[in-house]
Scaffold this active site. Sequence first.
Site, PDB file in Angstrom:
ATOM      1  CG  ASP A  75      -1.877   1.085   1.372  1.00 25.26           C
ATOM      2  OD1 ASP A  75      -1.542   2.238   0.427  1.00 25.26           O
ATOM      3  OD2 ASP A  75      -2.884   1.212   2.067  1.00 25.26           O
ATOM      4  CB  SER A 159      -1.450  12.242 -18.694  1.00 26.41           C
ATOM      5  OG  SER A 159      -2.192  13.101 -17.738  1.00 26.41           O
ATOM      6  CE1 TYR A 171      -5.177  11.471 -14.107  1.00 28.31           C
ATOM      7  CE2 TYR A 171      -4.876  13.217 -15.578  1.00 28.31           C
ATOM      8  CZ  TYR A 171      -4.708  12.043 -15.314  1.00 28.31           C
ATOM      9  OH  TYR A 171      -4.061  11.329 -16.319  1.00 28.31           O
ATOM     10  CE  LYS A 175      -1.550  11.270 -14.491  1.00 25.57           C
ATOM     11  NZ  LYS A 175      -0.891  10.000 -13.932  1.00 25.57           N
ATOM     12  CB  THR A 206      -6.346   0.516 -18.864  1.00 28.43           C
ATOM     13  OG1 THR A 206      -7.133   1.580 -18.665  1.00 28.43           O
ATOM     14  CG2 THR A 206      -5.070   1.075 -19.230  1.00 28.43           C
TER      15      THR A 206
END
Length: 291
Positions: A75, A159, A171, A175, A206
Amino acid sequence: MANGKVALVTGASRGAGAGIARGFGELGYTVYVTGRTVAPGDAKGWDGTVLPGTVAQTAADVTERGGKGIAVMCDHSDDAQVARVFEQIAAEQNGQLDVLVNNAAYMHPQLIEQKKFWEKELAAMGILDVGLRSAYVASWHAAKMMVARGSGLIAMGSSFGGTCYMHGPAYGAQKAGLDKFAHDMGHDFQGTGVRCFSIWMGPLITERSMIARTQHPEQYEGFLESAENPEFTAHIIDALARDPRGAELSGSTLIGAEIAKELGVTDRGKERPSYREMLGNPPAKNPAAVY
């Protein structure tokens, strides 16, 4: 087919991490595969269905493809567990670690919902823990091993969301943070023989992206027609590790599809498109340094 190289791919129970691990397996690497999933059921897709994939399955896939896969349950929100992963690698590989791929990231179930950030649960910021902070911790451990040997490569799985709006501010910040990690770690690695890059991957094939295509066909269908196999990224990273320009490029944020063309790497024989014109440019290296 073993090539004597050792890699660690974090968050590789499924998705991009599993594909990258398999890609290293195709190249003959010994690959340590970390993740939390030891039995299917922990992770769910955007539609709520249980996703397949475990660390043991990915490790088995690595071995089947010609490498040696080693599954390690970890983890990445627990620093003690992360430390034990590196202790295990150091003990089993005589201190050798050639590549670290920071891929582990918390995927909140509302990530791709078209809602304002305050309309999503506060837990969506978990990607700043497992995804950003976790990458720093893993890189810290890897750096100690790599610098001692005078070689190695750390790759951040990033990304276009690092500069454009993509899936919301949490997000995007994750990144952008990975890109900055690569930039500043690359600076610190100067003269050590260790390289550090952030790789902007394109749309990936994916388990989650296949579900996203059915949920949001208008948004994902066109992208996925030319989507990358995640194994492609492993082949790019391997080529970067061997490229004589490595020291010069270290610290850069690179668009995977673009650097692949320069390095002569293809995705199952196909060149993949760059989305630079549509989604923006990676941040440039800045030579200024303040201590």
